[in-house]
Design a protein around this motif. Structure first.
Motif, PDB file in Angstrom:
ATOM      1  N   VAL A 161      -2.838 -14.124  -3.875  1.00 41.91           N
ATOM      2  CA  VAL A 161      -3.828 -14.376  -4.933  1.00 41.91           C
ATOM      3  C   VAL A 161      -4.985 -13.383  -4.782  1.00 41.91           C
ATOM      4  N   LYS A 162      -5.470 -13.249  -3.493  1.00 43.44           N
ATOM      5  CA  LYS A 162      -6.646 -12.419  -3.236  1.00 43.44           C
ATOM      6  C   LYS A 162      -6.448 -10.984  -3.695  1.00 43.44           C
ATOM      7  N   TYR A 163      -5.266 -10.422  -3.347  1.00 48.74           N
ATOM      8  CA  TYR A 163      -5.030  -9.009  -3.647  1.00 48.74           C
ATOM      9  C   TYR A 163      -4.221  -8.805  -4.934  1.00 48.74           C
ATOM     10  N   GLY A 207       0.124  -7.637  -7.446  1.00 46.74           N
ATOM     11  CA  GLY A 207      -1.230  -7.148  -7.153  1.00 46.74           C
ATOM     12  C   GLY A 207      -1.341  -5.669  -6.883  1.00 46.74           C
ATOM     13  N   ILE A 208      -2.354  -5.364  -6.039  1.00 45.50           N
ATOM     14  CA  ILE A 208      -2.708  -3.961  -5.830  1.00 45.50           C
ATOM     15  C   ILE A 208      -1.696  -3.213  -4.949  1.00 45.50           C
ATOM     16  N   GLY A 209      -0.876  -3.967  -4.223  1.00 51.31           N
ATOM     17  CA  GLY A 209       0.126  -3.336  -3.356  1.00 51.31           C
ATOM     18  C   GLY A 209      -0.491  -2.708  -2.105  1.00 51.31           C
ATOM     19  N   ILE A 210       0.358  -2.226  -1.241  1.00 52.41           N
ATOM     20  CA  ILE A 210      -0.119  -1.627   0.020  1.00 52.41           C
ATOM     21  C   ILE A 210       0.484  -0.218   0.124  1.00 52.41           C
ATOM     22  N   PRO A 211      -0.347   0.805   0.274  1.00 49.70           N
ATOM     23  CA  PRO A 211       0.199   2.154   0.412  1.00 49.70           C
ATOM     24  C   PRO A 211       1.127   2.231   1.650  1.00 49.70           C
ATOM     25  N   ARG A 266       0.903  -1.156   9.937  1.00 52.72           N
ATOM     26  CA  ARG A 266      -0.217  -1.657  10.738  1.00 52.72           C
ATOM     27  C   ARG A 266      -0.842  -2.937  10.226  1.00 52.72           C
ATOM     28  N   ILE A 267      -0.426  -3.417   9.030  1.00 57.86           N
ATOM     29  CA  ILE A 267      -1.141  -4.562   8.435  1.00 57.86           C
ATOM     30  C   ILE A 267      -1.054  -5.846   9.253  1.00 57.86           C
ATOM     31  N   PHE A 268      -0.068  -5.894  10.210  1.00 58.40           N
ATOM     32  CA  PHE A 268       0.034  -7.124  11.019  1.00 58.40           C
ATOM     33  C   PHE A 268      -0.855  -7.061  12.264  1.00 58.40           C
ATOM     34  N   TYR A 324      -6.870  -5.453  11.093  1.00 61.21           N
ATOM     35  CA  TYR A 324      -6.519  -4.263  10.302  1.00 61.21           C
ATOM     36  C   TYR A 324      -6.573  -4.602   8.812  1.00 61.21           C
ATOM     37  N   ARG A 325      -7.324  -3.807   8.102  1.00 66.11           N
ATOM     38  CA  ARG A 325      -7.421  -4.021   6.647  1.00 66.11           C
ATOM     39  C   ARG A 325      -7.207  -2.691   5.939  1.00 66.11           C
ATOM     40  N   VAL A 326      -6.555  -2.767   4.782  1.00 64.43           N
ATOM     41  CA  VAL A 326      -6.327  -1.533   4.013  1.00 64.43           C
ATOM     42  C   VAL A 326      -7.658  -1.128   3.361  1.00 64.43           C
ATOM     43  N   ASP A 327      -8.297  -2.100   2.727  1.00 61.75           N
ATOM     44  CA  ASP A 327      -9.581  -1.833   2.056  1.00 61.75           C
ATOM     45  C   ASP A 327     -10.592  -2.832   2.604  1.00 61.75           C
ATOM     46  N   LYS A 328     -11.421  -2.334   3.543  1.00 63.92           N
ATOM     47  CA  LYS A 328     -12.352  -3.223   4.260  1.00 63.92           C
ATOM     48  C   LYS A 328     -13.280  -3.950   3.297  1.00 63.92           C
ATOM     49  N   GLY A 345     -13.657 -12.523   1.358  1.00 62.25           N
ATOM     50  CA  GLY A 345     -13.821 -13.515   2.450  1.00 62.25           C
ATOM     51  C   GLY A 345     -12.723 -13.388   3.505  1.00 62.25           C
ATOM     52  N   GLY A 346     -12.066 -12.218   3.558  1.00 63.65           N
ATOM     53  CA  GLY A 346     -10.980 -12.029   4.544  1.00 63.65           C
ATOM     54  C   GLY A 346     -11.533 -11.724   5.930  1.00 63.65           C
ATOM     55  N   THR A 347     -10.758 -12.078   6.941  1.00 71.51           N
ATOM     56  CA  THR A 347     -11.174 -11.823   8.333  1.00 71.51           C
ATOM     57  C   THR A 347     -10.365 -10.690   8.962  1.00 71.51           C
ATOM     58  N   GLY A 348      -9.270 -10.335   8.323  1.00 70.43           N
ATOM     59  CA  GLY A 348      -8.375  -9.305   8.915  1.00 70.43           C
ATOM     60  C   GLY A 348      -7.452  -9.906   9.961  1.00 70.43           C
ATOM     61  N   LEU A 349      -7.458 -11.253  10.055  1.00 69.67           N
ATOM     62  CA  LEU A 349      -6.612 -11.895  11.079  1.00 69.67           C
ATOM     63  C   LEU A 349      -5.413 -12.627  10.464  1.00 69.67           C
ATOM     64  N   GLY A 350      -5.436 -12.812   9.126  1.00 71.60           N
ATOM     65  CA  GLY A 350      -4.414 -13.631   8.452  1.00 71.60           C
ATOM     66  C   GLY A 350      -2.987 -13.209   8.774  1.00 71.60           C
ATOM     67  N   LEU A 351      -2.642 -11.912   8.547  1.00 78.76           N
ATOM     68  CA  LEU A 351      -1.249 -11.472   8.752  1.00 78.76           C
ATOM     69  C   LEU A 351      -0.868 -11.468  10.239  1.00 78.76           C
ATOM     70  N   GLY A 369       2.632  -4.180  -6.629  1.00 76.85           N
ATOM     71  CA  GLY A 369       2.687  -5.508  -6.017  1.00 76.85           C
ATOM     72  C   GLY A 369       3.345  -5.472  -4.650  1.00 76.85           C
ATOM     73  N   SER A 370       3.296  -6.629  -3.963  1.00 74.54           N
ATOM     74  CA  SER A 370       3.873  -6.729  -2.617  1.00 74.54           C
ATOM     75  C   SER A 370       4.774  -7.946  -2.542  1.00 74.54           C
ATOM     76  N   ALA A 371       5.721  -7.892  -1.656  1.00 75.51           N
ATOM     77  CA  ALA A 371       6.595  -9.048  -1.420  1.00 75.51           C
ATOM     78  C   ALA A 371       6.800  -9.205   0.078  1.00 75.51           C
TER      79      ALA A 371
HETATM   80  P1  ADP Z   1      -7.475 -10.239   5.377  1.00 75.45           P
HETATM   81  O1  ADP Z   1      -8.215 -11.376   5.926  1.00 75.45           O
HETATM   82  O2  ADP Z   1      -8.295  -9.003   5.251  1.00 75.45           O
HETATM   83  O3  ADP Z   1      -6.739 -10.578   4.154  1.00 75.45           O
HETATM   84  P2  ADP Z   1      -4.881 -10.073   6.496  1.00 75.45           P
HETATM   85  O4  ADP Z   1      -4.482  -9.930   7.905  1.00 75.45           O
HETATM   86  O5  ADP Z   1      -4.445 -11.274   5.807  1.00 75.45           O
HETATM   87  O6  ADP Z   1      -6.451  -9.877   6.471  1.00 75.45           O
HETATM   88  O7  ADP Z   1      -4.332  -8.808   5.741  1.00 75.45           O
HETATM   89  C1  ADP Z   1      -4.542  -7.550   6.280  1.00 75.45           C
HETATM   90  C2  ADP Z   1      -4.662  -6.526   5.177  1.00 75.45           C
HETATM   91  O8  ADP Z   1      -3.406  -6.350   4.537  1.00 75.45           O
HETATM   92  C3  ADP Z   1      -5.575  -6.935   4.117  1.00 75.45           C
HETATM   93  O9  ADP Z   1      -6.900  -6.557   4.416  1.00 75.45           O
HETATM   94  C4  ADP Z   1      -5.056  -6.193   2.931  1.00 75.45           C
HETATM   95  O10 ADP Z   1      -5.611  -4.928   2.889  1.00 75.45           O
HETATM   96  C5  ADP Z   1      -3.571  -6.113   3.178  1.00 75.45           C
HETATM   97  N1  ADP Z   1      -2.828  -7.156   2.442  1.00 75.45           N
HETATM   98  C6  ADP Z   1      -2.388  -8.331   2.910  1.00 75.45           C
HETATM   99  N2  ADP Z   1      -1.679  -8.991   1.978  1.00 75.45           N
HETATM  100  C7  ADP Z   1      -1.673  -8.218   0.873  1.00 75.45           C
HETATM  101  C8  ADP Z   1      -1.109  -8.344  -0.430  1.00 75.45           C
HETATM  102  N3  ADP Z   1      -0.430  -9.430  -0.811  1.00 75.45           N
HETATM  103  N4  ADP Z   1      -1.305  -7.333  -1.316  1.00 75.45           N
HETATM  104  C9  ADP Z   1      -1.992  -6.227  -0.953  1.00 75.45           C
HETATM  105  N5  ADP Z   1      -2.552  -6.033   0.257  1.00 75.45           N
HETATM  106  C10 ADP Z   1      -2.417  -7.034   1.140  1.00 75.45           C
END
Ligand code: ADP
Length: 576
Positions: free
Chosen positions: A483-485, A511-515, A521-523, A527-531, A538-544, A567-569
């Motif tokens: 939802v967020k992205y 959504g915006i997708g991930i390059p 590195r997103i896990f 680590y965030r793509v767009d800080k 309201g993201g912490t960068g810890l979710g994934l 988009g992402s899957a």
């Molecule tokens: P955050 O709290 O920043 O969302 P996550 O660990 O959940 O931290 O995700 C890390 C990063 O991965 C996000 O900052 C975002 O850039 C990217 N990301 C995660 N899920 C998606 C998604 N569904 N679409 C696009 N980018 C995403």
């Protein structure tokens, strides 16, 4: 040995034969002489006994008669008067014979009653033996009866004896040589067997035995067998202990290299090869191994020169990159000396250390940002009177930052719980449809606010083997991100079904997708793509990171496909 024995035996036999022969020949000569003397004595006794009672016979006839009676004896009988006149002779006319008074045997006989002599005869020209006895005639006169026998037979006998003796000696020698050859062979057999067995042992063969032989050789072969048994036992013990030692060294997680005092490799374990790289098969020194081995050799040389152990960390360029902790020291405990290097792979520990310090730095930074903001707004509020609207907006910002802090601490707590292996309940299962439905409901207000549609398609009755709390944390993070992205008026499609014995849950967004360069590195934590966007949301960068840990906690896996702007899957596979 055999030849020496054979030579000694031959010499002994030859010496024995010669000595025996040298004794035997004179002895035979003596026996012959004795026999001749006996024959003469017997003849004289016969002649005297027969002639006495007759008396009247003329002396010439007497000697002839006597000789005739002793026919076949080859004897010569001579009758000599007291004055030396030859009265009769069995072979020669007495008239032509010289006076015999001076003959030694005649003289002795007249003096003592009997006489003897051996000399060459003037009459026959042969070497003869003489025996003489005196006899008193019926008229009172004394006459000498002399018997003589040629000793030429003795010479012939001696010549024959020498001839036969030499032939006999030669034949005896040949027979003895054959016997010595055969005996030497028989005697040498056990020795040869022992020599062969000793050679086989020297060549490294074990369990060598020799056949038991009689007499002293038996003792020797018994002792030899006992010695080989002890040797075999000692060898087996040595092999066992070196195998055990090699097994321990090879089984160690640390690599070990040992060099002798000349720098030749005496031990290079399998683990050492794994850590430092392959070694050419013909290499006997570290410099021939090249690469990483040269660095280890440098440390070993330092330890050898200084006599002090060297502890160093080696960073190997790789691939794979490795950090090794090396301990190199001179070996003083063994007689031949040398050097030893033990090294352990500390790559993981070092990486963990780096990760930990990075994590602490990140946490500090993440905490500092909202705290600075909160403190800033409090300062502003304290600095002077504000109108009500401004004050409320300040309070709202403070509240948002406080919530962010709350979320951050909640996420950190969850992460540390999951990392320590807490599953949140053993042998639990969760109904997927119900859990996803609840999450959808909780996200719906925000989604609807941005025109994002939720499509949920779950196989009825699908359950996964996870604690409801952890499953909720996992799916909520994924669906929240979707939802967020997402873009406004986008959609989120959540599907879940059973595939080949596992539950496959897929969260796809528009959504915006991930390059592509960020996908790997997103896990990672923080680590965030767009800080900016993440923070805004309201993201912490810890979710994934939490998602990844929960999935691996239950033995599942997660994959991501994404295209920037489309988009992402995220696809999660979990055991049922
Ligand atoms: P955050 O709290 O920043 O969302 P996550 O660990 O959940 O931290 O995700 C890390 C990063 O991965 C996000 O900052 C975002 O850039 C990217 N990301 C995660 N899920 C998606 C998604 N569904 N679409 C696009 N980018 C995403």
């Amino acid at each position: 040995m055999r030849r020496r024995f054979f030579r000694a035996a031959t010499l002994a036999i030859l010496a024995g034969l010669v000595v025996a022969f040298l004794f035997a020949v004179p002895l035979m000569g003596q026996l012959y002489t004795d026999e001749t003397e006996k024959r003469l004595d017997t003849a004289l006794a016969l002649v005297c006994g027969y002639s006495l009672p007759e008396g009247e016979q003329p002396y010439e006839r007497l000697a002839e008669d006597a000789a005739a009676r002793l026919a076949g004896e080859e004897l010569r009988i001579t009758l000599i008067a007291e004055d030396g006149t030859v009265l009769g002779d069995s072979e020669t006319d007495p008239a032509g014979m010289a006076n015999h008074a001076g003959r030694p045997e005649v003289r002795q006989a007249l003096e003592t009653g009997e006489g003897r002599d051996i000399r060459r005869s003037d009459t026959t020209g042969e070497r003869e033996m003489y025996r003489a006895v005196t006899q008193t005639m019926p008229d009172g006169s004394r006459v000498v009866f002399r018997a003589s026998l040629s000793l030429e037979g003795e010479g012939r006998m001696q010549a024959t004896l020498w001839g036969c003796g030499l032939i006999g000696m030669f034949m005896g020698l040949v027979a003895a040589l054959f016997a010595a050859h055969y005996s030497a062979g028989r005697l040498m057999e056990p020795l040869q067997e022992l020599t062969g067995a000793a050679r086989r042992i020297a060549a490294g063969e074990t369990g060598v035995r020799v056949a038991a032989a009689p007499d002293e050789m038996g003792e020797l072969s018994g002792a030899f067998n006992r010695m080989t048994e002890r040797l075999a036992a000692a060898h087996a013990e040595l092999e066992y202990s070196s195998e055990r030692m090699a097994g321990i060294l090879q089984g160690m997680d640390d690599g070990v290299i040992a060099l002798d005092a000349d720098g030749r490799i005496t031990l290079l374990t399998r683990r050492a090869r794994e850590l430092l790289g392959a070694v050419p098969s013909e290499a006997s020194r570290l410099e021939e191994c090249g690469g990483n081995y040269l660095a280890v050799q440098g440390l070993l040389e330092r330890a050898m020169e200084s006599g002090e152990p060297v502890r160093e960390t080696l960073a190997l360029a790789g691939p794979p990159e490795r950090i090794l902790q090396v301990y190199a020291a001179r070996v003083k405990e063994t007689r031949e000396g040398g050097a030893l290097a033990v090294f352990s792979d500390v790559t993981r520990i070092r990486k963990l250390e780096i990760m930990r310090s990075e994590f602490v730095a990140n946490v500090t930074h993440e905490l500092k940002t909202p705290l600075t903001s909160i403190r800033g707004y409090i300062e502003l509020l304290k600095s002077g009177p504000r109108d009500e609207e401004t004050a409320r907006s300040f309070y709202e910002i403070i509240e948002i930052e406080a919530e962010r802090l709350q979320k951050l601490t909640d996420d950190l707590l969850q992460l540390s719980e999951i990392e320590s292996g807490a599953r949140g309940g053993e042998n639990e299962s969760v109904g997927v449809e119900e859990a996803l439905g609840q999450i959808c409901e909780s996200l719906r207000p925000e989604a609807e606010g941005r025109g994002i549609a939720f499509r949920l398609q779950v196989e009825p009755g699908l359950r996964v083997g996870a604690s409801p709390r952890r499953f909720h944390q996992l799916m909520k993070n994924l669906m929240e991100n979707a939802v967020k992205y997402n873009r406004d008026n986008g959609s989120v499609a959540v599907t879940a079904q059973k595939e080949r014995g596992v539950a496959v849950i897929r969260v796809a967004d528009t959504g915006i997708g991930i390059p592509a360069e960020h996908l790997g590195r997103i896990f990672e934590r923080f680590y965030r793509v767009d800080k900016g966007r993440s923070r805004e949301q309201g993201g912490t960068g810890l979710g994934l990171s939490i998602v990844k840990h929960i999935v691996s906690l239950y033995g599942g896996d997660i994959q991501v496909e994404s295209e920037a702007g489309t988009g992402s899957a995220f696809t999660v596979r979990l055991p049922l």
